[in-house]
Design a protein around this motif. Sequence first.
Motif, PDB file in Angstrom:
ATOM      1  N   VAL A  49       0.852  -1.201   0.000  1.00  0.00           N
ATOM      2  CA  VAL A  49       0.000   0.000   0.000  1.00  0.00           C
ATOM      3  C   VAL A  49       0.881   1.242   0.000  1.00  0.00           C
ATOM      4  N   GLY A  50       0.670   2.107  -1.001  1.00  0.00           N
ATOM      5  CA  GLY A  50       1.374   3.389  -1.070  1.00  0.00           C
ATOM      6  C   GLY A  50       0.469   4.512  -0.601  1.00  0.00           C
ATOM      7  N   GLU A  51       0.807   5.735  -0.963  1.00  0.00           N
ATOM      8  CA  GLU A  51       0.021   6.880  -0.485  1.00  0.00           C
ATOM      9  C   GLU A  51      -1.136   7.198  -1.416  1.00  0.00           C
ATOM     10  N   GLN A  52      -0.804   7.630  -2.620  1.00  0.00           N
ATOM     11  CA  GLN A  52      -1.817   8.036  -3.600  1.00  0.00           C
ATOM     12  C   GLN A  52      -1.149   8.029  -4.968  1.00  0.00           C
ATOM     13  N   PRO A  53      -1.943   7.988  -6.057  1.00  0.00           N
ATOM     14  CA  PRO A  53      -1.326   8.032  -7.380  1.00  0.00           C
ATOM     15  C   PRO A  53      -0.582   9.354  -7.559  1.00  0.00           C
ATOM     16  N   GLY A  54       0.509   9.312  -8.318  1.00  0.00           N
ATOM     17  CA  GLY A  54       1.207  10.534  -8.705  1.00  0.00           C
ATOM     18  C   GLY A  54       0.746  10.945 -10.098  1.00  0.00           C
ATOM     19  N   ASP A  55       1.485  11.864 -10.689  1.00  0.00           N
ATOM     20  CA  ASP A  55       1.108  12.403 -12.003  1.00  0.00           C
ATOM     21  C   ASP A  55       0.969  11.291 -13.061  1.00  0.00           C
ATOM     22  N   GLN A  56       1.978  10.426 -13.152  1.00  0.00           N
ATOM     23  CA  GLN A  56       1.964   9.365 -14.177  1.00  0.00           C
ATOM     24  C   GLN A  56       0.846   8.361 -13.919  1.00  0.00           C
ATOM     25  N   GLU A  57       0.674   8.028 -12.644  1.00  0.00           N
ATOM     26  CA  GLU A  57      -0.355   7.050 -12.285  1.00  0.00           C
ATOM     27  C   GLU A  57      -1.738   7.594 -12.615  1.00  0.00           C
ATOM     28  N   ASP A  58      -1.919   8.891 -12.354  1.00  0.00           N
ATOM     29  CA  ASP A  58      -3.201   9.545 -12.643  1.00  0.00           C
ATOM     30  C   ASP A  58      -3.495   9.495 -14.141  1.00  0.00           C
ATOM     31  N   ARG A  62      -2.839   3.457 -13.489  1.00  0.00           N
ATOM     32  CA  ARG A  62      -2.231   2.286 -12.833  1.00  0.00           C
ATOM     33  C   ARG A  62      -1.328   2.747 -11.695  1.00  0.00           C
ATOM     34  N   PRO A  63      -1.277   1.974 -10.593  1.00  0.00           N
ATOM     35  CA  PRO A  63      -0.455   2.395  -9.451  1.00  0.00           C
ATOM     36  C   PRO A  63       1.041   2.179  -9.699  1.00  0.00           C
ATOM     37  N   PHE A  64       1.843   3.033  -9.119  1.00  0.00           N
ATOM     38  CA  PHE A  64       3.300   2.888  -9.114  1.00  0.00           C
ATOM     39  C   PHE A  64       3.890   2.609 -10.505  1.00  0.00           C
ATOM     40  N   VAL A  65       3.594   3.501 -11.431  1.00  0.00           N
ATOM     41  CA  VAL A  65       4.204   3.382 -12.768  1.00  0.00           C
ATOM     42  C   VAL A  65       5.128   4.574 -13.065  1.00  0.00           C
ATOM     43  N   PRO A  67       8.158   7.543 -11.236  1.00  0.00           N
ATOM     44  CA  PRO A  67       9.492   7.439 -10.612  1.00  0.00           C
ATOM     45  C   PRO A  67       9.501   6.642  -9.299  1.00  0.00           C
ATOM     46  N   ALA A  68       8.498   6.822  -8.444  1.00  0.00           N
ATOM     47  CA  ALA A  68       8.472   6.041  -7.197  1.00  0.00           C
ATOM     48  C   ALA A  68       8.264   4.558  -7.522  1.00  0.00           C
ATOM     49  N   GLY A  69       7.506   4.293  -8.568  1.00  0.00           N
ATOM     50  CA  GLY A  69       7.271   2.912  -9.012  1.00  0.00           C
ATOM     51  C   GLY A  69       8.566   2.265  -9.486  1.00  0.00           C
ATOM     52  N   THR A  89      -1.479  -1.251  -4.299  1.00  0.00           N
ATOM     53  CA  THR A  89      -2.556  -0.270  -4.251  1.00  0.00           C
ATOM     54  C   THR A  89      -2.128   0.956  -3.451  1.00  0.00           C
ATOM     55  N   ASN A  90      -3.053   1.864  -3.246  1.00  0.00           N
ATOM     56  CA  ASN A  90      -2.773   3.105  -2.530  1.00  0.00           C
ATOM     57  C   ASN A  90      -3.830   3.367  -1.459  1.00  0.00           C
ATOM     58  N   ALA A  91      -3.423   4.163  -0.458  1.00  0.00           N
ATOM     59  CA  ALA A  91      -4.363   4.566   0.603  1.00  0.00           C
ATOM     60  C   ALA A  91      -5.471   5.424   0.009  1.00  0.00           C
ATOM     61  N   VAL A 171       9.222   2.455   4.762  1.00  0.00           N
ATOM     62  CA  VAL A 171       9.213   3.816   4.210  1.00  0.00           C
ATOM     63  C   VAL A 171       8.513   3.823   2.849  1.00  0.00           C
ATOM     64  N   HIS A 172       8.167   5.025   2.378  1.00  0.00           N
ATOM     65  CA  HIS A 172       7.621   5.154   1.036  1.00  0.00           C
ATOM     66  C   HIS A 172       8.792   5.251   0.042  1.00  0.00           C
ATOM     67  N   PRO A 173       8.704   4.533  -1.091  1.00  0.00           N
ATOM     68  CA  PRO A 173       9.849   4.582  -2.023  1.00  0.00           C
ATOM     69  C   PRO A 173      10.184   6.002  -2.515  1.00  0.00           C
TER      70      PRO A 173
HETATM   71  N1  URA Z   1       3.282   7.146  -4.975  1.00  0.00           N
HETATM   72  C1  URA Z   1       2.330   6.387  -4.385  1.00  0.00           C
HETATM   73  O1  URA Z   1       2.165   6.399  -3.174  1.00  0.00           O
HETATM   74  N2  URA Z   1       1.581   5.626  -5.156  1.00  0.00           N
HETATM   75  C2  URA Z   1       1.715   5.560  -6.472  1.00  0.00           C
HETATM   76  O2  URA Z   1       0.953   4.837  -7.106  1.00  0.00           O
HETATM   77  C3  URA Z   1       2.713   6.364  -7.064  1.00  0.00           C
HETATM   78  C4  URA Z   1       3.476   7.140  -6.300  1.00  0.00           C
END
Ligand code: URA
Length: 204
Positions: A49-58, A62-65, A67-69, A89-91, A171-173
């Motif tokens: 579980v991550g935080e929330q989608p970023g720009d690319q994910e939005d 898709r989640p974590f696609v 830079p953090a992905g 997934t994300n929170a 930690v969060h990546p």
């Molecule tokens: N950071 C997150 O927490 N989730 C993502 O899907 C992408 C970046």
Amino acid sequence: MADPNHAETPRSLGDVAKALQGCRRCGLWAHATQAVPGEGPAHAPMMLVGEQPGDQEDLQGRPFVGPAGAVLDRALEAAGVERGRAYVTNAVKHFKNEPRGKRRLHKTPNRGEIAACRWWLDDERRLARPRVIVAMGGSAVLAVFKRPIPILKNRGRAFQLEDQAQGFITVHPASLLRMPAEADRLAAFEAFVRDLKAAHALLA
Ligand code: URA
């Protein structure tokens, strides 16, 4: 779980993904391209579980696609964990952002948004039934454990969760991307890999 906003209780992760697109439980939907559901096999033994989608994910849905992905993918590989066997997934399922010129800057979701979106995470947990849930970063910890827990003091050990899964904190990546010194980034990466290995070992 029956949702007053939706006629049907989701019976599959696919149902959750569809229902999410109509979510109006908080105001974040209005500034996002789409909701980003979790991704992975129906009964993955491990949920990340991550935080929330970023720009690319939005943009990609898709989640974590982004830079953090990329950091997450490298760490999973180094830890010997196959991403395709985990449910990622994300929170929070919509990208919280603030427009700045042509860019959209990430904004941390608040407790109310995390609590509103737990509705969906709980459905994902109920349906995927993972044995181990890894919360990456503070927002994920709040979503999974329903309370803040200091990450650096509690990373690397298992907590029993209400749904019988074992909870694990790391930690969060993206936090690694913000470290200016390479030596710090490398040490943080190794510690992140150690955590992922330890979480994975709980499945043995
Ligand atoms: N950071 C997150 O927490 N989730 C993502 O899907 C992408 C970046």
